[in-house]
Design an enzyme around this catalytic site. Structure first.
Site, PDB file in Angstrom:
ATOM      1  N   ALA A  62      -5.736  10.610  20.636  1.00 20.60           N
ATOM      2  CA  ALA A  62      -5.539  10.888  22.064  1.00 20.60           C
ATOM      3  C   ALA A  62      -6.196  12.213  22.504  1.00 20.60           C
ATOM      4  O   ALA A  62      -5.509  13.124  22.981  1.00 20.60           O
ATOM      5  CB  ALA A  62      -4.042  10.881  22.404  1.00 20.60           C
ATOM      6  N   ASP A 116       0.825  -1.213   0.000  1.00 18.82           N
ATOM      7  CA  ASP A 116       0.000   0.000   0.000  1.00 18.82           C
ATOM      8  C   ASP A 116       0.857   1.260   0.000  1.00 18.82           C
ATOM      9  O   ASP A 116       0.525   2.252  -0.642  1.00 18.82           O
ATOM     10  CB  ASP A 116      -0.923   0.020   1.218  1.00 18.82           C
ATOM     11  CG  ASP A 116      -1.943  -1.103   1.161  1.00 18.82           C
ATOM     12  OD1 ASP A 116      -2.379  -1.436   0.045  1.00 18.82           O
ATOM     13  OD2 ASP A 116      -2.285  -1.643   2.229  1.00 18.82           O
ATOM     14  N   TYR A 173      -4.331   4.410   9.191  1.00 16.30           N
ATOM     15  CA  TYR A 173      -4.068   5.107  10.466  1.00 16.30           C
ATOM     16  C   TYR A 173      -5.355   5.262  11.290  1.00 16.30           C
ATOM     17  O   TYR A 173      -5.375   5.040  12.508  1.00 16.30           O
ATOM     18  CB  TYR A 173      -3.474   6.487  10.131  1.00 16.30           C
ATOM     19  CG  TYR A 173      -2.762   7.217  11.251  1.00 16.30           C
ATOM     20  CD1 TYR A 173      -2.587   6.653  12.514  1.00 16.30           C
ATOM     21  CD2 TYR A 173      -2.239   8.505  11.007  1.00 16.30           C
ATOM     22  CE1 TYR A 173      -1.920   7.350  13.519  1.00 16.30           C
ATOM     23  CE2 TYR A 173      -1.569   9.200  12.012  1.00 16.30           C
ATOM     24  CZ  TYR A 173      -1.416   8.618  13.261  1.00 16.30           C
ATOM     25  OH  TYR A 173      -0.758   9.315  14.235  1.00 16.30           O
ATOM     26  N   GLU A 203      -5.887   9.793   3.949  1.00 17.82           N
ATOM     27  CA  GLU A 203      -6.283  10.759   4.970  1.00 17.82           C
ATOM     28  C   GLU A 203      -5.426  12.014   4.934  1.00 17.82           C
ATOM     29  O   GLU A 203      -4.347  12.034   4.330  1.00 17.82           O
ATOM     30  CB  GLU A 203      -6.187  10.143   6.378  1.00 17.82           C
ATOM     31  CG  GLU A 203      -4.804   9.993   6.988  1.00 17.82           C
ATOM     32  CD  GLU A 203      -3.987   8.830   6.484  1.00 17.82           C
ATOM     33  OE1 GLU A 203      -2.985   9.101   5.777  1.00 17.82           O
ATOM     34  OE2 GLU A 203      -4.301   7.678   6.757  1.00 17.82           O
TER      35      GLU A 203
HETATM   36  P1  NAP Z   1       4.058   2.944   6.832  1.00 15.53           P
HETATM   37  O1  NAP Z   1       4.107   3.659   8.122  1.00 15.53           O
HETATM   38  O2  NAP Z   1       5.284   2.290   6.287  1.00 15.53           O
HETATM   39  O3  NAP Z   1       2.936   1.778   6.867  1.00 15.53           O
HETATM   40  C1  NAP Z   1       1.686   1.916   7.347  1.00 15.53           C
HETATM   41  C2  NAP Z   1       0.921   0.579   7.184  1.00 15.53           C
HETATM   42  O4  NAP Z   1      -0.386   0.931   6.757  1.00 15.53           O
HETATM   43  C3  NAP Z   1       1.484  -0.397   6.147  1.00 15.53           C
HETATM   44  O5  NAP Z   1       1.330  -1.714   6.628  1.00 15.53           O
HETATM   45  C4  NAP Z   1       0.609  -0.155   4.942  1.00 15.53           C
HETATM   46  O6  NAP Z   1       0.466  -1.294   4.090  1.00 15.53           O
HETATM   47  C5  NAP Z   1      -0.720   0.129   5.624  1.00 15.53           C
HETATM   48  N1  NAP Z   1      -1.698   0.870   4.827  1.00 15.53           N
HETATM   49  C6  NAP Z   1      -1.522   1.962   4.029  1.00 15.53           C
HETATM   50  N2  NAP Z   1      -2.697   2.332   3.480  1.00 15.53           N
HETATM   51  C7  NAP Z   1      -3.632   1.449   3.944  1.00 15.53           C
HETATM   52  C8  NAP Z   1      -5.026   1.318   3.739  1.00 15.53           C
HETATM   53  N3  NAP Z   1      -5.725   2.163   2.959  1.00 15.53           N
HETATM   54  N4  NAP Z   1      -5.680   0.317   4.393  1.00 15.53           N
HETATM   55  C9  NAP Z   1      -5.024  -0.534   5.194  1.00 15.53           C
HETATM   56  N5  NAP Z   1      -3.700  -0.450   5.428  1.00 15.53           N
HETATM   57  C10 NAP Z   1      -3.021   0.534   4.806  1.00 15.53           C
HETATM   58  O7  NAP Z   1       3.521   4.016   5.759  1.00 15.53           O
HETATM   59  P2  NAP Z   1       3.152   3.811   4.237  1.00 15.53           P
HETATM   60  O8  NAP Z   1       3.260   2.374   3.849  1.00 15.53           O
HETATM   61  O9  NAP Z   1       3.882   4.843   3.459  1.00 15.53           O
HETATM   62  O10 NAP Z   1       1.592   4.229   4.256  1.00 15.53           O
HETATM   63  C11 NAP Z   1       1.198   5.534   4.566  1.00 15.53           C
HETATM   64  C12 NAP Z   1       0.046   5.414   5.517  1.00 15.53           C
HETATM   65  O11 NAP Z   1       0.513   4.964   6.773  1.00 15.53           O
HETATM   66  C13 NAP Z   1      -0.669   6.702   5.866  1.00 15.53           C
HETATM   67  O12 NAP Z   1      -1.589   7.096   4.875  1.00 15.53           O
HETATM   68  C14 NAP Z   1      -1.327   6.334   7.177  1.00 15.53           C
HETATM   69  O13 NAP Z   1      -2.651   5.844   6.969  1.00 15.53           O
HETATM   70  C15 NAP Z   1      -0.514   5.176   7.713  1.00 15.53           C
HETATM   71  N6  NAP Z   1       0.004   5.443   9.046  1.00 15.53           N
HETATM   72  C16 NAP Z   1      -0.387   4.612  10.035  1.00 15.53           C
HETATM   73  C17 NAP Z   1      -0.017   4.857  11.340  1.00 15.53           C
HETATM   74  C18 NAP Z   1      -0.521   3.940  12.402  1.00 15.53           C
HETATM   75  O14 NAP Z   1      -1.243   3.002  12.060  1.00 15.53           O
HETATM   76  N7  NAP Z   1      -0.205   4.170  13.665  1.00 15.53           N
HETATM   77  C19 NAP Z   1       0.798   5.949  11.646  1.00 15.53           C
HETATM   78  C20 NAP Z   1       1.200   6.779  10.602  1.00 15.53           C
HETATM   79  C21 NAP Z   1       0.792   6.524   9.302  1.00 15.53           C
HETATM   80  P3  NAP Z   1       1.706  -1.956   3.292  1.00 15.53           P
HETATM   81  O15 NAP Z   1       2.408  -2.822   4.308  1.00 15.53           O
HETATM   82  O16 NAP Z   1       1.036  -2.791   2.219  1.00 15.53           O
HETATM   83  O17 NAP Z   1       2.552  -0.840   2.759  1.00 15.53           O
END
Ligand code: NAP
Ligand code: MN
Length: 267
Positions: free
Chosen positions: A189, A51, A167, A126
């Site tokens: 939070a 993703d 997220y 988002e």
């Molecule tokens: P990352 O921090 O390396 O990975 C975030 C995780 O979220 C990865 O496992 C990614 O999948 C998964 N993901 C991304 N979009 C998704 C979706 N629409 N539905 C379900 N899972 C999803 O960051 P990244 O891979 O560059 O992705 C950016 C996204 O990270 C942001 O848009 C935000 O949503 C998310 N994020 C999450 C957190 C948290 O959960 N605490 C914190 C900051 C950001 P893959 O393993 O397939 O890449």
């Protein structure tokens, strides 16, 4: 007949690079012109990776109008339907039109500074609004021009339905079916004491309502993240967040079902 142009991105890991070679070879045999660089004449984009790689490709092409397909090489893979072993089936179903286009809505933030400058960011997952470093942030929130609350906490996530499983879900937001064109505003939070009052759950907004955010006077820096890409602003006067006109068309092969995918990935 002019050949169709296909742009293929991969995230650089070994399996993705190998998958790229196989895909390029097979597409070329089928008469397609394959390129690693996006141009506006592209008929299809294929993104190999997870993703994160998918989001990166979409931003690199500035939210392209053509359909996009994802091949998952061992990551979470919410946006992908194809596995590296399925390339034959993918090409066959693409050529015979055995797929649906899933239209995913995006979210847009317009930031206005005290100097009158404006900046725009679009997110498929988002828009996240946070304060300076890890300090709490204080934001006056309005919905459709009506003042609603003063938020205090780590920040706010404004998620699309497509982003609801990312997220948003990690901080307790709800999973939204991507057929719903809405915005989910999820607090990170939130503080709830006699000193501060904020909603503790997500709120859902219809596509025609916007969220207004005005940082409290003492906030000298606001961090905005669109799909994890961070930008910092000082002297922010206001931020407007709403559903954007831009959408992304994802290729969904026969057998795709959103809720089955949720079950597979999360339970
Ligand atoms: P990352 O921090 O390396 O990975 C975030 C995780 O979220 C990865 O496992 C990614 O999948 C998964 N993901 C991304 N979009 C998704 C979706 N629409 N539905 C379900 N899972 C999803 O960051 P990244 O891979 O560059 O992705 C950016 C996204 O990270 C942001 O848009 C935000 O949503 C998310 N994020 C999450 C957190 C948290 O959960 N605490 C914190 C900051 C950001 P893959 O393993 O397939 O890449
Ligand atoms: Mn990732």
């Amino acid at each position: 007949m002019t050949s169709k142009k296909i742009t293929v991105f991969h995230n650089g890991d070994e399996l993705s690079a190998r998958t790229y070679d196989t895909l390029k070879q097979q597409l070329t045999q089928h008469g397609y012109i394959v390129s690693g660089e996006y141009s506006p004449e592209t008929d299809l984009i294929v993104c190999i990776g997870g993703d994160g790689a998918f989001l990166k490709a979409i931003h690199a092409c500035d939210f392209p109008p053509c359909p996009i397909a994802g091949i998952n090489t061992g990551h979470l893979g919410f946006f992908q339907d194809v596995l590296p072993d399925d390339i034959d089936r993918f090409i066959q179903q693409y050529e015979s039109g055995e797929y649906n286009l899933q239209r995913l809505n995006t979210v847009r933030a317009i930031i206005e500074t005290e100097d009158g400058e404006t900046f725009e960011h679009i997110g498929l997952n988002e828009i996240t609004i946070k304060g300076r470093h890890s300090y709490s942030v204080h934001l006056f929130i309005s919905i459709g021009d009506k003042p609603i609350e003063k938020f205090s906490g780590d920040g706010l996530i404004v998620a699309t339905s497509a982003g609801s499983t990312a997220y948003n879900y990690s901080v307790g937001g709800s999973i939204a079916d991507p057929r719903l064109n809405l915005l989910q505003v999820t607090p990170i939070a939130p503080m709830n004491t006699t000193a501060y009052r904020s909603f503790t759950s997500s709120i859902l907004l219809p596509a025609d309502l916007s969220l207004g955010v005005v940082p409290e006077q003492r906030e000298n820096q606001i961090n905005i993240m669109n799909d994890g890409i961070e930008s910092s602003y000082t002297n922010v006067k206001s931020i407007e967040v709403r559903v954007s006109d831009t959408s992304v068309s994802l290729i969904r092969l026969k057998g795709y079902d959103f809720w089955s995918k949720v079950k597979d990935k999360f339970l």
